[in-house]
Design a protein around this motif. Structure first.
Motif, PDB file in Angstrom:
ATOM      1  N   GLY D  62      -4.071   8.895   6.608  1.00 24.13           N
ATOM      2  CA  GLY D  62      -3.589   7.577   7.181  1.00 24.13           C
ATOM      3  C   GLY D  62      -4.423   6.307   7.470  1.00 24.13           C
ATOM      4  N   ALA D  63      -5.415   6.651   8.041  1.00 23.57           N
ATOM      5  CA  ALA D  63      -6.257   5.465   8.286  1.00 23.57           C
ATOM      6  C   ALA D  63      -7.209   5.081   7.293  1.00 23.57           C
ATOM      7  CB  ALA D  63      -7.101   5.703   9.731  1.00 23.57           C
ATOM      8  N   GLY D  64      -7.861   6.201   6.422  1.00 26.72           N
ATOM      9  CA  GLY D  64      -8.896   5.818   5.548  1.00 26.72           C
ATOM     10  C   GLY D  64      -8.246   5.510   4.260  1.00 26.72           C
ATOM     11  N   LEU D  65      -7.771   6.765   3.742  1.00 23.71           N
ATOM     12  CA  LEU D  65      -7.308   6.610   2.216  1.00 23.71           C
ATOM     13  C   LEU D  65      -6.051   5.928   1.962  1.00 23.71           C
ATOM     14  CD1 LEU D  65      -8.141   8.146  -0.219  1.00 23.71           C
ATOM     15  CD2 LEU D  65      -6.451   9.711  -0.043  1.00 23.71           C
ATOM     16  N   SER D  66      -5.212   5.767   2.804  1.00 28.23           N
ATOM     17  CA  SER D  66      -4.034   5.154   2.707  1.00 28.23           C
ATOM     18  C   SER D  66      -4.219   3.499   2.646  1.00 28.23           C
ATOM     19  CB  SER D  66      -2.963   5.421   3.909  1.00 28.23           C
ATOM     20  OG  SER D  66      -1.720   4.568   3.468  1.00 28.23           O
ATOM     21  N   GLY D  67      -5.356   3.193   3.797  1.00 24.09           N
ATOM     22  CA  GLY D  67      -5.632   1.868   3.968  1.00 24.09           C
ATOM     23  C   GLY D  67      -6.568   1.399   2.652  1.00 24.09           C
ATOM     24  N   LEU D  68      -7.407   2.310   2.136  1.00 24.42           N
ATOM     25  CA  LEU D  68      -7.889   1.715   0.802  1.00 24.42           C
ATOM     26  C   LEU D  68      -7.156   1.606  -0.443  1.00 24.42           C
ATOM     27  CD1 LEU D  68     -11.006   4.518   0.712  1.00 24.42           C
ATOM     28  CD2 LEU D  68     -11.107   1.948   0.561  1.00 24.42           C
ATOM     29  N   LEU D  69      -6.016   2.489  -0.436  1.00 20.27           N
ATOM     30  CA  LEU D  69      -5.149   2.259  -1.455  1.00 20.27           C
ATOM     31  C   LEU D  69      -4.296   1.026  -1.346  1.00 20.27           C
ATOM     32  CD1 LEU D  69      -3.213   5.838  -2.006  1.00 20.27           C
ATOM     33  CD2 LEU D  69      -4.123   4.628  -3.765  1.00 20.27           C
TER      34      LEU D  69
END
Lengths: 232, 159, 90, 96
Positions: D62-69
């Motif tokens: 939620g914090a890392g990958l979704s923000g990146l995407l």
């Protein structure tokens, strides 16, 4: 206008239905018909200290294989939809490097992220974490330098190789279990001592394969999204 | 953990689901629809983990120093939610890439504008006047001659 | 109440106040960079909350969550900040 | 236990405010940041509910990958331009 109120009514009604459904049973005291059995026997038969890992890889191994294939399908579909990139475009804004702090920070953070990712993967059967979470950290590690310096490239072919080999390793472990134990993905190699790094039979190997596969997949997915539009 | 805390969590999870579904249905912007989908998903995950929670229990991980027979929360909903979160991010990536492709093709993210442009394209291809209203697509005008492969597109755009 | 426990409760109350203040800035922030900075503050406070929860729940396992959260929230916020930076220059 | 009540109450407020902001903010990048906030609160909930595994996954995804995407997609969609456009035309991408 009517559709809007209808939609709001539907959402509120759905929430109310769930509320009634979930308050009809006492909260905080689940029945745990299957859960208690798993809790009782998981430590002895699987040998993983983390029981969630035991459920994910030992009791529901085929489910995890399906999850991997869904992720693979998603990554493939993203590549298909976004189109093939014909090398790096030399458009000004895309290749402009970030500020000094971002560049130095990403250089500093890259090895740390790798270490954290592999720690999370390898200790998947002892502490919270595992292949999926560690894979996400590895993918973030490979995207961060590209974020700081957009001119940098990461080889897609190498990632495809890592992903393919890791997937093959996962299935090969399952087939080996099928040959020895007459059940696909059954835990092999004994349980070992509970809480030791080399315990839980093949679970650490499986999670290592999952971590490498997920990391390579997500990294190539993210890198494909960073690449600019190539004149379609 | 008190009854009040559990009830608050339940209401929070249900509100997240309701907000997510509401946004999913009401938003016109494709990007916001993706965001609303992830909100509803977070609420559903929270609800599932809340179901498996047991009072005065520890996490389902055997630690040194704890007795093997300690009460633990239900591990099975947690394993399912683990799967759901990972699949959710795959779905989100795919939805975002489809939104990007639609934006490249139609130059907008607004669903209504996109639909009208799509209908104009289809009508152009069929050699007919574009529909004037979304609710009465072919009102008062003769149906255009539609070739077999176009039929599917036209139905999708009107429905 | 032992001194340790008292300090942990006090820390949680301070964190709660800090979260409310950060949330206020996030909701009021006129521009997107303000909101991004507020979100960054909130992630730092959340990391601190996760660290304080570990002794309260009497397990060191929860520290892993704080580790991963702090590391990856940085990456996500940096990515979003890069987009705003790209927009500002052109 | 009072601490759990307090933290849960504050976090529920945070999560619901983030969810509302994700739907009602004019700027879509701000909405993306708001979803990251929601996953932050949900991750703390998972820790309080004794699910460190799920909390770890939610934090990573939620914090890392979704923000990146979301950030990369926002770049491809040109969403950072909206802030500039709002001065000239008011009819932006408001959702509801």
């Amino acid at each position: 206008m009517l559709t809007r109120y209808g939609a709001l009514l539907f959402a509120a009604g759905f929430a109310f239905l769930l509320f009634v459904l979930f308050t009809s049973q006492p909260l905080g005291a689940p029945t745990m018909l299957a859960g208690q059995a798993v809790l009782n026997e998981a430590a002895g038969t699987v040998g993983a200290a983390n029981i969630v890992t035991a459920v994910v890889l030992a009791y529901r191994g085929i489910d995890t294989l399906g999850e991997l294939s869904i992720l693979f399908a998603a990554a493939t579909a993203v590549g298909l939809v976004l189109g093939r990139s014909h090398g790096k475009q030399a458009s000004g804004e895309a290749t402009e490097p970030g500020g000094f702090i971002l560049r130095a920070g990403s250089d500093l953070l890259f090895p740390l992220l790798l270490v954290v990712g592999f720690y999370i993967i390898v200790h998947g059967h002892l502490t919270p974490g595992g292949g999926f979470q560690g894979g996400v950290v590895l993918a973030a590690a490979f995207v961060l330098p590209v974020l700081a310096r957009p001119s940098e490239t990461v080889s897609h072919a190498a990632m495809a190789w890592v992903e393919g080999l890791a997937g093959t390793a996962f299935i090969a472990t399952g087939l080996a279990a099928l040959a020895v134990d007459h059940a696909f993905l059954a835990p092999l190699l004994g349980t070992g001592q509970l809480g030791a790094l080399l315990s839980g039979g093949t679970l650490p190997l499986l999670y290592l394969a999952v971590g490498l596969k997920v990391g390579a997949e997500l990294a190539s997915l993210l890198l494909r999204m960073t690449e600019e539009e190539s004149g379609t | 953990m008190s009854e009040f805390a559990l009830l608050t969590l339940l209401i929070g999870a249900l509100s997240l689901i309701a907000i997510g579904i509401g946004g999913l249905v009401l938003s016109r912007n494709l990007f916001r629809i993706v965001l609303a989908l992830s909100l509803a998903e977070a609420g559903a995950n929270l609800l599932l983990v809340l179901v498996g929670f047991r009072r005065d229990a520890i996490a389902p991980i055997i630690e040194q120093g704890h007795a093997l027979t300690a009460t633990m929360v239900d591990p099975i909903p947690q394993a399912m939610v683990l799967t759901a979160i990972v699949i959710g991010v795959g779905v989100q990536a795919l939805a975002l890439s489809l939104a990007i492709r639609a934006y490249v093709a139609y130059g907008t993210l607004d669903m209504n504008v996109m639909r009208s442009r799509m209908e104009t394209d289809i009508s152009d291809a069929a050699g007919a006047q574009p529909a004037t209203s979304q609710h009465a697509p072919a009102g008062g005008r003769p149906l255009p001659p539609i070739s077999a492969p176009r039929l599917a597109h036209n139905k999708g755009a009107q429905g | 109440m032992t001194p340790d426990l008292f300090i942990q409760f006090a820390a949680l109350i301070v964190f709660a106040a800090a979260i409310l203040l950060g949330l206020l800035r996030f909701l009021r922030g006129p521009a997107t960079p303000d909101r991004l900075v507020a979100a960054d503050i909130l992630t730092v406070i959340a990391t601190a909350i996760l660290v304080v929860l570990a002794p309260l729940l009497e397990s060191a396992l929860y520290l892993d969550v704080a580790l991963i959260y702090s590391v990856l929230a940085f990456v996500g916020i940096v990515a979003l900040a890069r987009i705003i930076e790209t927009g500002k220059k052109t | 236990m009072a601490w759990a009540d307090l933290i849960i109450l504050i976090m529920v407020v945070l999560v619901l405010a983030g969810a509302g902001a994700a739907l009602f903010l004019e700027n879509l990048l701000g909405a993306a940041v708001a979803t990251a906030l929601v996953s932050l609160g949900v991750s703390v909930f998972f820790v309080i509910l004794r699910a460190p595994d799920v909390a770890l996954t939610e934090a990573a995804v939620g914090a890392g990958l979704s923000g990146l995407l979301l950030a990369l997609a926002a770049k491809r969609l040109g969403l950072w331009r909206i802030e500039v456009q709002q001065d000239s035309e008011d009819a932006g991408d408001s959702s509801c």
